[in-house]
Design a protein around this motif. Structure first.
Motif, short mmCIF file in Angstrom:
data_model
loop_
_atom_site.label_atom_id
_atom_site.label_comp_id
_atom_site.label_asym_id
_atom_site.label_seq_id
_atom_site.Cartn_x
_atom_site.Cartn_y
_atom_site.Cartn_z
N LYS A 254 20.68 -29.08 -12.25
CA LYS A 254 20.70 -29.43 -13.67
C LYS A 254 20.96 -30.91 -13.89
CE LYS A 254 20.11 -25.11 -14.54
NZ LYS A 254 18.74 -24.62 -14.88
N ARG A 255 20.66 -31.71 -12.89
CA ARG A 255 20.76 -33.17 -13.02
C ARG A 255 19.43 -33.72 -13.51
NH1 ARG A 255 24.57 -36.10 -10.10
NH2 ARG A 255 22.99 -37.65 -9.56
N GLU A 256 19.50 -34.67 -14.43
CA GLU A 256 18.27 -35.28 -14.94
C GLU A 256 17.69 -36.22 -13.89
OE1 GLU A 256 16.75 -34.58 -17.59
OE2 GLU A 256 18.24 -33.44 -18.72
N GLN A 257 16.42 -36.03 -13.56
CA GLN A 257 15.72 -36.88 -12.61
C GLN A 257 14.55 -37.56 -13.31
OE1 GLN A 257 16.64 -37.56 -9.58
NE2 GLN A 257 18.22 -35.97 -9.25
N ILE A 258 14.51 -38.88 -13.20
CA ILE A 258 13.44 -39.68 -13.80
C ILE A 258 12.40 -39.99 -12.73
CG2 ILE A 258 12.89 -41.74 -15.14
CD1 ILE A 258 14.90 -39.88 -16.48
N SER A 259 11.15 -39.67 -13.01
CA SER A 259 10.05 -39.96 -12.10
C SER A 259 9.35 -41.24 -12.57
CB SER A 259 9.05 -38.80 -12.07
OG SER A 259 7.89 -39.15 -11.35
N LEU A 260 9.21 -42.20 -11.65
CA LEU A 260 8.56 -43.48 -11.97
C LEU A 260 7.27 -43.61 -11.17
CD1 LEU A 260 11.61 -45.94 -11.98
CD2 LEU A 260 10.45 -44.91 -13.93
N VAL A 261 6.18 -43.87 -11.88
CA VAL A 261 4.85 -44.02 -11.28
C VAL A 261 4.24 -45.32 -11.77
CG1 VAL A 261 2.53 -43.03 -11.10
CG2 VAL A 261 4.53 -41.52 -11.12
N SER A 273 0.51 -44.60 -8.21
CA SER A 273 1.34 -44.41 -7.02
C SER A 273 2.77 -44.09 -7.43
CB SER A 273 1.31 -45.68 -6.14
OG SER A 273 0.00 -45.97 -5.73
N PHE A 274 3.29 -43.02 -6.85
CA PHE A 274 4.67 -42.64 -7.11
C PHE A 274 5.60 -43.60 -6.39
CE2 PHE A 274 8.51 -40.42 -5.69
CZ PHE A 274 9.04 -40.02 -6.91
N LEU A 275 6.65 -44.03 -7.10
CA LEU A 275 7.55 -45.04 -6.54
C LEU A 275 8.96 -44.52 -6.30
CD1 LEU A 275 7.46 -48.05 -5.76
CD2 LEU A 275 8.38 -48.57 -8.03
N HIS A 276 9.48 -43.68 -7.22
CA HIS A 276 10.91 -43.43 -7.12
C HIS A 276 11.33 -42.23 -7.98
CE1 HIS A 276 14.81 -44.93 -5.83
NE2 HIS A 276 15.29 -44.83 -7.05
N PHE A 277 12.33 -41.48 -7.48
CA PHE A 277 13.11 -40.57 -8.31
C PHE A 277 14.45 -41.23 -8.59
CE2 PHE A 277 10.73 -36.71 -6.62
CZ PHE A 277 10.13 -36.44 -7.84
N GLU A 278 14.83 -41.29 -9.85
CA GLU A 278 16.10 -41.92 -10.22
C GLU A 278 16.90 -40.93 -11.06
OE1 GLU A 278 18.92 -44.98 -10.37
OE2 GLU A 278 17.02 -44.97 -9.28
N SER A 279 18.12 -40.64 -10.61
CA SER A 279 18.96 -39.72 -11.38
C SER A 279 19.54 -40.43 -12.59
CB SER A 279 20.09 -39.17 -10.51
OG SER A 279 20.95 -40.21 -10.10
N ALA A 280 19.81 -39.66 -13.64
CA ALA A 280 20.36 -40.23 -14.88
C ALA A 280 21.48 -39.33 -15.36
CB ALA A 280 19.27 -40.36 -15.94
N GLU A 281 22.64 -39.93 -15.53
CA GLU A 281 23.77 -39.16 -16.04
C GLU A 281 23.57 -38.82 -17.52
OE1 GLU A 281 26.09 -38.01 -14.19
OE2 GLU A 281 25.40 -39.03 -12.38
N MET A 282 23.03 -39.78 -18.27
CA MET A 282 22.79 -39.56 -19.70
C MET A 282 21.39 -40.05 -20.05
SD MET A 282 26.40 -40.71 -21.42
CE MET A 282 25.76 -40.29 -23.05
N LEU A 283 20.74 -39.34 -20.95
CA LEU A 283 19.40 -39.73 -21.38
C LEU A 283 19.50 -40.63 -22.61
CD1 LEU A 283 17.41 -36.40 -20.92
CD2 LEU A 283 17.46 -38.40 -19.42
N ASP A 284 19.96 -41.85 -22.39
CA ASP A 284 20.03 -42.82 -23.48
C ASP A 284 19.09 -43.97 -23.19
OD1 ASP A 284 22.21 -43.38 -21.41
OD2 ASP A 284 22.08 -45.30 -22.47
#
Length: 736
Positions: A254-261, A273-284
């Motif tokens: 249940k952790r928010e994961q941001i996908s960057l392409v 091209s997929f670059l990174h998964f970045e976790s986010a504590e808060m969606l602000d």
């Protein structure tokens, strides 16, 4: 005449000696024995005499100085005992007596001092040879050990790469030597060790440097993923123009994961091209915008001038006009215009249309009930048996409705229509069984499958079928914005054509035909109410705001068919006619299929947004039009897309700089965030319930290797070993 040799030496411990500058100075240097065509001549005994090169072979201890034209004894200069050193500053130059038996070289060779020096020289050479042999042996062993270590680390990297690209679990619950379940990674290595002695030696070694710990695994995965990211970053730097796409989802924790392409043009094609998964504590917006900028900075990307667009799914924190992610990023990257994902726009179009039309939402709820009913453990075997009896080929399953891809509901509508007779028969047979809850549910579903159900089915299948090509195209990573605009305009035209009397007549005829095949009849009219004659003319037939609904052709046309089409058209125009869509439409001037192709007025609106030099662009457009026409006249096919146009301009990119830049911007602008959503499928395969404790770095690295598997499989593993050795030093295993 000097008949003695200079034997002047320093302390043997210093291993240095005096003499002319062109002869040996220390004992580690060999005797200086130049080979000359003609040695210098000197007058001796009435004749001009000179040194002969053959004397080197007779007296191997000789060395010759060209500066002084004298010879010296190498052994005596460097190896004579200190108490026998002569003080004579000269060597030997009496070439007349050089080969006399009682003088010259022979007399010096018989001297006690020379003999002692020769013995010392011989012992020194033996010791030096033995030392060299030892050093060579040590170097050879060192090199052999490095080769074995590199092969072992390369094997470990190759196994990790294979498992990452195949989304396989690496670690087991217990990786100790006595464990029965060490995990797939250790099982692979132990299998390889049966055929590779170097790997077996490393795995069975008593010291801890066997390179199989979780720390080593994470560091190896980090190196492999960084190599892929470096390759992507280098392509983006070469292209210069790029855009970023981001979307978020929750993982199994249940952790928010941001996908960057990243999207860009490179080597004749559009790349996402997929670059990174970045976790986010808060969606602000503040935190997420800083995370995106940090990732771009960490890979050395020039986002301030080269980032031309940013695409998100339209959530409130991403699309805010004043404090959303786009506006915060544009404070640093002024060309990064916000693009609302067109796939989400289309999804919202269909959602809003269905919710606004009475009966449509209830119709899809009924489809979901039918799916659940036919999937039940007691009903499903009968459903398959009836299909095998009525149809040829393999039986089909009803599709579960998707909440995120409404255009994919077309498949569910199509399957219901194709199997409607079988579904009707299934419900009738179960309803007649009268054996419990299934029979009651079957009778309830059967009662709702009337003519209205069939009309809804045929109408929505037609409308959703027209949106399906656009939905599929918006998910393609190679789609450029000009094609998306073209397909969206075609959909609007198709829906306008569908809103004709003749189109509804076809829908109505098809609905009646299907109803006849399935024995579906129009519901019986309600019994007419008997009214008292005492009321006379003073009577009300319906309640306020209500009226009796007649299930006839005209009623369906007015209350369902036209409203559905009108609402879809209205939502398309509302959601796809925003400012950014107008910007993208101006780029249609770079689409060779459009009438506005290379139109200055159309293209200038986009050029001004990206600070192009309008004067230069105008001259380039005039010149390029003439060049293109000449090439077409010589037999070259006319470019059919913006990508083909870039390929044509590429050899002349220095001449048509502004036009080439705008073309790259046009194809770099994303159409949707479908690539981000595809990465979520990988996320769910990588981070499962059994791997829920995986840290964020490992998750991102495995995600990169899995999604960019073609790049990962092409990695040079020797380069991986070099990177691993450089990045993770102080190892007990030597790799360099």
């Amino acid at each position: 005449m000097q008949a003695e040799f200079e034997t002047q030496t320093e302390d043997p411990r210093s291993s240095t000696s005096t003499g002319p500058s062109d002869i040996s100075k220390i004992r580690e240097e060999p005797p200086m024995r130049p080979s000359l065509k003609l040695f210098p001549r000197s007058l001796m005994g009435g004749r001009r005499r000179r040194f002969k090169e053959a004397w080197y072979h007779i007296c191997p201890w000789l060395e010759f100085s060209q500066n002084s034209d004298w010879v010296y004894c190498y052994a005596c200069r460097h190896f004579s005992p200190p108490d026998t050193v002569s003080d004579s500053p000269s060597g030997f130059k009496n070439w007349k007596k050089a080969t006399y038996k009682v003088g010259g070289f022979a007399m010096h060779a018989r001297s006690e001092r020379h003999k002692q020096a020769m013995v010392s020289w011989r012992d020194y050479r033996k010791a030096a040879a033995a030392n060299a042999t030892l050093v060579n042996a040590l170097n050879k062993e060192h090199n052999r050990q490095i080769r074995e270590n590199r092969e072992c680390v390369k094997t470990i990297g190759e196994v990790l790469l294979l498992m990452a690209t195949q989304n396989m679990f690496q670690r087991g619950p217990d990786e100790s030597a006595d464990s029965d379940n060490k995990g797939i990674f250790m099982a692979f290595l132990e299998t390889i060790a049966n055929h590779d002695k170097a790997v077996k030696k490393r795995l069975t070694s008593f010291h801890k440097a066997n390179c199989t710990s979780k720390i080593i695994q994470n560091q190896a995965l980090d190196c492999l993923a960084d190599m892929v990211r470096t390759e992507i970053a280098e392509e983006v730097k070469s292209s210069e123009i790029f855009s970023v796409m981001a979307d978020e989802t929750k993982d199994v924790q249940k952790r928010e994961q941001i996908s960057l392409v990243l999207r860009y043009y490179y080597d004749g094609a559009i790349r996402e091209s997929f670059l990174h998964f970045e976790s986010a504590e808060m969606l602000d917006a503040a935190g997420l915008s800083q995370k995106i900028i940090h990732v771009l900075k960490s890979h050395g990307l020039e986002y301030k001038t080269n980032l031309v667009a940013q695409a998100y799914d339209g959530a409130s924190f991403t699309s805010g006009k004043h404090s959303g992610i786009p506006e915060r990023i544009r404070e640093e990257a002024k060309y990064a215009f916000y693009i609302h994902c067109s796939g989400h726009c289309l999804n919202l179009v269909l959602v809003d249309a269905v919710k606004a039309v009475p009966g449509a939402e209830a119709f899809f709820s009924l489809l979901e009930k039918l799916y659940a009913f036919t999937s039940g453990w007691a009903v499903h075997p009968k459903w398959l048996a009836i299909q095998r009896e009525m149809y040829e080929g393999a039986p089909s399953e009803l599709q579960r409705l998707s909440d995120t891809r409404w255009a994919c509901r077309f498949i569910a509508l199509r399957d219901i229509m194709d199997r409607l007779p079988a579904l009707q028969r299934l419900l009738q047979e179960i309803a007649q069984e009268r054996n419990g809850e299934s029979s009651v549910e079957a009778r309830g579903l059967l009662a709702q499958m009337d003519l209205g159900f069939v009309v809804h089915l045929v109408t929505l299948r037609k409308v959703f079928g027209e949106t399906k090509p656009l939905s599929d195209m918006l998910q393609a990573s190679s789609l450029d914005i000009s094609k998306a605009v073209e397909v969206a305009e075609a959909l609007v035209q198709t829906l306008n054509d569908l809103r004709q009397e003749s189109s509804f007549d076809n829908v109505w005829d098809e609905a009646l035909n299907i109803s006849g095949q399935c024995d579906v009849t129009q519901p019986a009219a309600k019994r007419q109410k008997t009214l008292s004659s005492k009321l006379g003319e003073n009577r009300t037939m319906t309640a306020v705001g209500q009226r009796e609904s007649e299930r006839d052709e005209d009623e369906f046309r007015k209350t369902f068919f036209y409203p559905v089409i009108d609402l879809v058209l209205s939502e398309i125009n509302r959601r796809f006619s925003r400012t950014n869509w107008d910007i993208m439409s101006s780029i249609q001037a770079l689409n060779p299929k459009k009438d506005a192709f290379l139109n200055k007025a159309t293209l200038y609106s986009a050029a001004r947004l990206y600070d192009s030099n309008i004067d230069d662009l105008g001259h380039e457009l005039d010149h390029f039009s003439r060049v293109l026409e000449r090439k077409i006249q010589t037999g070259m096919p006319r470019p059919s897309s913006t990508v083909e146009l870039i390929q044509f301009i590429e050899p002349y990119k220095e001449v048509f700089f502004e036009l080439y830049r705008l073309c790259k911007i046009a194809v770099a602008i994303p159409v949707s965030t479908a690539s981000c959503e595809r990465s979520f499928s990988t996320l769910r395969r990588v981070k499962t319930y059994l791997r829920s404790t995986m840290n964020d770095d490992r998750l991102s690295n495995l995600g990169v290797l899995s999604i960019e598997w073609r790049r990962a499989k092409a990695l040079n593993l020797d380069s991986f070993v070099d990177r691993f050795a450089r990045n993770h030093q102080n190892r007990r295993i030597q790799l360099l």
